[in-house]
Design a protein around this motif. Structure first.
Motif, short mmCIF file in Angstrom:
data_model
loop_
_atom_site.label_atom_id
_atom_site.label_comp_id
_atom_site.label_asym_id
_atom_site.label_seq_id
_atom_site.Cartn_x
_atom_site.Cartn_y
_atom_site.Cartn_z
N TYR A 59 -2.15 -4.51 -62.76
CA TYR A 59 -1.05 -3.65 -63.20
C TYR A 59 -0.56 -2.75 -62.07
N GLU A 60 -1.47 -2.03 -61.42
CA GLU A 60 -1.06 -1.08 -60.38
C GLU A 60 -0.38 -1.78 -59.21
N ASP A 61 -0.87 -2.97 -58.84
CA ASP A 61 -0.27 -3.70 -57.72
C ASP A 61 1.10 -4.25 -58.09
N VAL A 62 1.23 -4.72 -59.32
CA VAL A 62 2.53 -5.20 -59.80
C VAL A 62 3.55 -4.07 -59.74
N CYS A 63 3.16 -2.89 -60.21
CA CYS A 63 4.07 -1.74 -60.19
C CYS A 63 4.44 -1.35 -58.76
N ARG A 64 3.50 -1.44 -57.86
CA ARG A 64 3.79 -1.09 -56.46
C ARG A 64 4.78 -2.09 -55.85
N VAL A 65 4.58 -3.37 -56.08
CA VAL A 65 5.49 -4.38 -55.51
C VAL A 65 6.89 -4.20 -56.07
N LEU A 66 6.98 -3.97 -57.38
CA LEU A 66 8.30 -3.84 -58.00
C LEU A 66 8.93 -2.47 -57.75
N GLY A 67 8.10 -1.47 -57.48
CA GLY A 67 8.61 -0.12 -57.38
C GLY A 67 8.88 0.39 -55.98
N VAL A 323 4.83 -12.66 -55.51
CA VAL A 323 5.14 -12.83 -56.93
C VAL A 323 4.30 -11.83 -57.71
N ALA A 324 4.98 -10.97 -58.45
CA ALA A 324 4.31 -9.96 -59.29
C ALA A 324 4.26 -10.51 -60.71
N TRP A 325 3.06 -10.78 -61.21
CA TRP A 325 2.88 -11.45 -62.49
C TRP A 325 2.85 -10.43 -63.63
N ILE A 326 3.99 -10.30 -64.30
CA ILE A 326 4.13 -9.36 -65.42
C ILE A 326 3.17 -9.71 -66.55
N GLY A 327 3.06 -11.00 -66.85
CA GLY A 327 2.19 -11.43 -67.95
C GLY A 327 0.75 -11.05 -67.72
N SER A 328 0.33 -11.01 -66.47
CA SER A 328 -1.04 -10.59 -66.14
C SER A 328 -1.18 -9.08 -66.18
N ALA A 329 -0.21 -8.36 -65.59
CA ALA A 329 -0.27 -6.89 -65.58
C ALA A 329 -0.37 -6.34 -67.00
N ASN A 330 0.33 -6.96 -67.93
CA ASN A 330 0.33 -6.47 -69.31
C ASN A 330 -0.94 -6.85 -70.07
N ARG A 331 -1.84 -7.56 -69.42
CA ARG A 331 -3.17 -7.84 -70.02
C ARG A 331 -4.29 -7.28 -69.14
N ASP A 332 -3.97 -6.29 -68.34
CA ASP A 332 -4.96 -5.69 -67.44
C ASP A 332 -5.79 -4.68 -68.23
N ALA A 333 -7.09 -4.95 -68.32
CA ALA A 333 -7.98 -4.08 -69.10
C ALA A 333 -8.10 -2.68 -68.50
N ALA A 334 -7.73 -2.52 -67.24
CA ALA A 334 -7.75 -1.19 -66.64
C ALA A 334 -6.67 -0.30 -67.23
N GLN A 335 -5.66 -0.90 -67.86
CA GLN A 335 -4.56 -0.15 -68.47
C GLN A 335 -4.54 -0.25 -69.99
N PHE A 336 -4.98 -1.39 -70.52
CA PHE A 336 -4.87 -1.64 -71.97
C PHE A 336 -6.23 -2.05 -72.50
N THR A 337 -6.81 -1.21 -73.34
CA THR A 337 -8.10 -1.51 -73.94
C THR A 337 -7.99 -2.78 -74.79
#
Length: 416
Positions: A59-67, A323-337
């Protein structure tokens, strides 16, 4: 793309192919993404034709690449179908320039798409959704995945200024852009499908603009508004109008249908969540956010490293595609229990990045959120139960995660 993961798998990271279409059509990418987040958060892949890319899955890396456009530029293209060949529209589409040009174009167009601006369309959207749902309430088998691609056209067609006679063709063309390998949309080779769809969509908007100018009509629709937009001190060129009109059509038509059908499937598979939402309509906005997280219809976005850049424990070389994988970021346990559980009461569901992140956050998000909220308000208010009437079928695409078939039978909700 399968939304509920199957059993845990022993993933060989040396053999992972994130562009394997079978992984998204009949397979299960979630165990692969789980393994990548845990063991290879920056993953390098070289395709058989020599093209290469680096993937980030946390999640954090995806946000950094996109942001961070200073580190990862959009100027060469943002979708994986252009990997290896710079997008000819890059720098002209609103989706590709970096700030400050992107900010200038976005501000000019976005004034018509703020939450306050789109709120006045809610009654019209609700009426359209009620008409859309009516066949499901007649008791016959209804396929929201098959029918939902037309939903954005029904909802936004009048707002964009697109006549109803053109909706079916435009829906087909936008699907060809995002899923050129799917047999429902493919015309010849994947390259031919992309070329045909790009050409036809840009030509459509170009002709639309010419007809509008010849008619001398007032600025009443969103596409009309494009004709009067100034990005900075200069008006947009006709080419920029055509390309950004194409981009708006694409954004309006592509992701919302798959969020609808994927969220419906999640509720069908979890009747307790369906009943919970029916019992408490105030949960619908959070249901929408959880549906966006769960489906992640725009599965990924692409950027290019401006210089050698350290990220996720490795280095992307200057010019490297990321490539920033949105589908993976949204299943990152570090962000979503418990990320592989669908829970409409989830705290923090709105942190999902289904709309992207940073300056390129989806300009149509307020309209999409309102459309989804109204859809599920009406679905839950009118349907007593929903059951599968056949096997779901998944879109053949590594860019858009979606369904092509979801046959269901709906029972009307009894009124007290």
């Amino acid at each position: 793309m399968r939304l509920t993961p199957g059993p845990a798998q022993d993933v060989d990271l040396d053999r992972v192919d994130l562009f394997d279409l079978d992984l998204y059509t009949d397979g299960d990418p979630h165990p692969v993404w789980d393994a990548l987040r845990a063991r290879s958060p920056l993953h390098h892949q070289v395709l058989a034709d020599g093209r290469e890319f680096w993937s980030v899955t946390r999640y954090e890396d995806v946000c950094r690449v996109l942001g961070s456009h200073q580190e990862f530029t959009s100027e060469r293209g943002t979708v994986v179908t252009h990997l290896g060949v710079d997008d000819v529209a890059a720098g002209k589409l609103m989706t590709s320039p970096d700030p400050p040009r992107h900010t200038q174009v976005r501000r000019a167009i976005g004034s018509r798409l703020t939450a306050r601006a789109v709120a006045v369309w809610e009654d019209r959207i609700r009426q359209a959704i009620v008409r859309f749902l009516q066949p499901a309430l007649d008791g016959a088998v209804f396929d929201p995945a098959e029918q939902a691609p037309l939903l954005p056209a029904i909802v936004t067609g009048p707002l964009l200024g697109i006549p109803e006679r053109d909706w079916d063709d435009l829906v087909q063309l936008t699907a060809m852009v995002t899923a050129p390998s799917d047999p429902h949309f493919r015309q010849g080779s994947e390259a031919a499908t992309l070329a045909i769809s790009h050409h036809e969509l840009v030509a459509y908007v170009t002709a639309w603009v010419e007809q509008r100018r010849a008619a001398g009509r007032e600025n009443t629709s969103l596409l009309d508004h494009l004709m009067s937009v100034h990005a900075g001190e200069a008006p947009m060129t006709d080419e920029e109008i055509a390309l950004n009109g194409y981009s708006i059509l694409l954004g309006a038509n592509v992701t919302t249908p798959h969020t609808v059908s994927g969220t419906v499937l999640a509720l069908v598979e979890r009747p307790e969540q369906f009943e919970k939402a029916q019992a408490d309509p105030s949960l619908v906005p959070n249901l929408v956010e959880e549906g966006l997280r769960w489906t992640s219809a725009a599965c990924n976005f692409m950027r290019y490293a401006v210089a050698d850049t350290r990220i996720a424990g490795g280095t992307v070389p200057a010019g490297g595609a990321v490539v920033a994988w949105i589908g993976s970021a949204n299943r990152d346990a570090a962000q979503f229990t418990d990320p592989h559980s669908f829970d409409i009461t989830r705290s923090g569901a709105k942190r999902q990045v289904a709309f992207g992140f940073g300056s390129h956050f989806c300009i149509g998000a307020p309209l999409a959120r309102m459309t989804l909220r109204v859809f599920f308000e009406e679905l839950l208010g009118r349907c007593g139960s929903i059951e599968l009437a056949g096997e779901p079928e998944h879109l053949r695409s590594y860019f858009i995660a979606g369904l092509t078939h979801l046959p269901v039978v709906v029972q009307r909700r009894r009124t007290p």
